[in-house]
Design an enzyme around this catalytic site. Sequence first.
Site, PDB file in Angstrom:
ATOM      1  N   GLU A 252       7.582 -11.114   5.088  1.00 49.31           N
ATOM      2  CA  GLU A 252       7.108 -10.636   6.382  1.00 49.31           C
ATOM      3  C   GLU A 252       5.865 -11.451   6.781  1.00 49.31           C
ATOM      4  OE1 GLU A 252       5.240  -6.704   6.660  1.00 49.31           O
ATOM      5  OE2 GLU A 252       6.439  -6.373   8.450  1.00 49.31           O
TER       6      GLU A 252
ATOM      7  N   VAL B 156       0.854  -1.203   0.000  1.00 43.51           N
ATOM      8  CA  VAL B 156       0.000   0.000   0.000  1.00 43.51           C
ATOM      9  C   VAL B 156       0.885   1.247   0.000  1.00 43.51           C
ATOM     10  CG1 VAL B 156      -1.796   1.273   1.251  1.00 43.51           C
ATOM     11  CG2 VAL B 156      -1.915  -1.208   1.115  1.00 43.51           C
ATOM     12  N   GLY B 157       2.027   1.169   0.672  1.00 44.94           N
ATOM     13  CA  GLY B 157       2.958   2.305   0.684  1.00 44.94           C
ATOM     14  C   GLY B 157       3.374   2.729  -0.716  1.00 44.94           C
TER      15      GLY B 157
ATOM     16  N   CYS C 292       6.306  -4.396  12.997  1.00 38.45           N
ATOM     17  CA  CYS C 292       7.201  -4.180  11.849  1.00 38.45           C
ATOM     18  C   CYS C 292       8.648  -4.437  12.236  1.00 38.45           C
ATOM     19  CB  CYS C 292       7.013  -2.768  11.318  1.00 38.45           C
ATOM     20  SG  CYS C 292       7.209  -1.532  12.598  1.00 38.45           S
TER      21      CYS C 292
END
Length: 454
Positions: free
Chosen positions: A356, A211-212, A263
């Site tokens: 991740e 999304v970033g 994160c």
Amino acid sequence: MSTFTVLNPATEQTVATVPSASAEETDAAIARAVAARTGWREVAPGERAALLRAFADAVDAHIEELAGLEVACSGHPVGQARWEAGNVRDVLRYYSAAPERLCGRQIPVPGGVDVTFKEPVGIVGLIVPWNFPMPILGWGLGPALAAGNPVIAKPAERTPLTAVRIAELAREAGLPDGVFQVVAGKGSVAGQRLVDHEAVRKIVFTGSTEVGRQIMAGCARQVKRLTLELGGKSANIVFADADLQRAAASAPQAVFDNAGQDCCARSRILVQRSVFDRFMAMLEPAVKRVAVGDPASPVTEMGPLISAEHRERVASFVPADAPVAFRGHAPDGPGYWFAPTVLAPVRPDDPAYTEEVFGPVVAVVPFEDEADAVAIANDTPYGLSGSIWTENLGRALRVARAVETGNLSVNSHASVRYWTPFGGFKQSGLGRELGPDALDAFTEAKNVFIATEE
Ligand code: TAP
């Protein structure tokens, strides 16, 4: 009116039904911020500082209430949730010192003098993920307000309640109308509107790298200022000369805190081959000791995952034939539970090792020597966090300089501290939050030349 339902991830019961802000409602919030902009930038520095301190005091007086909301909404253990609410208070207090220290420079130039001003950047849109709804809101909010900007925050759909309450506390503390607002709505609607609206001059986005990337492209259309805090796949590097007992005892916290939905999770443990088996023998009891259960209990260390969908995604990294070395415990029954899971040995192309996971799953891999450890640590598109365990100070510094990541700890699992800059290398993000220079991201430098010659 469209709504979304907030579920308690530990019980699967409904906590609240929240109206979902439309694009038009987001535009109305932006209009209120536009109306507040000049008044807020003209508040005298000492007065703005006093308002931020009053806001911090209001948060402080409601720590239990805010923590209770986060326990219900996010399934965070209550001790952690209290820390998170306290972090908002502390960050507001830290940046309350900034308005009176927002100094420019005087630069010698021929024919006159040049003075610089740090001007507020304008309306700031904060787009916040569900994993740490309070701290991540605070990290953008404190410096953005201190620099004289109105702020509109868009919390994640699953976890809007603490942000909504913190905005009410801001108003009760005396922040003027329109200076801090929350629009609880969908990312693709309310979040996208903040990115697309020309009056919003800066976006602070924390969330997934995927999304970033879209947000960065959206901001590029208007050359909009942008800070990105994205994903991670960080390494916890344990050398043979380390205090292995301490390294093994702290490794679960470094990866299983917040059920791995962090994160900064050190989700790859790299262990020097000569001590690999000894380390694993020490890690196993530490993982089995992690207290997983009712988030409202003060002894709980790890709660559930955020949702059924997310649990399914995490489980996909641990298929039936996964190389599970050992697991911790998790309750049965309702709730999105997932036991802490240690994988070893893993193939270098195993998604649990390369991607991740954002859940309580860690891969442990051996390395030969210092160069090998650095090469493995850097073999990822991410670079957010990391830890190094060694008794050799020179090695600690060499490895810390060689690992391509933004935040490292030596002989500690600590990750984020509000006194120090925080952010990622490579695909983990762009820009830094926190620390003494955070206001640089919320101000524009302006130079004014003043002729002194007749
Ligand atoms: P995302 O799905 O990326 O969502 C983050 C935020 O963006 C949410 O508020 C979401 O709203 C919103 N959003 C989604 N699509 C959007 C769009 N098109 N335009 C504007 N906003 C949009 O991430 P997540 O699943 O909530 O969080 C997990 C990720 O965040 C992980 O990758 C994790 O590593 C990363 N993270 C990074 C950090 C730092 S500091 N680097 C800290 C925490 C988390 P909705 O909720 O409505 O979808």
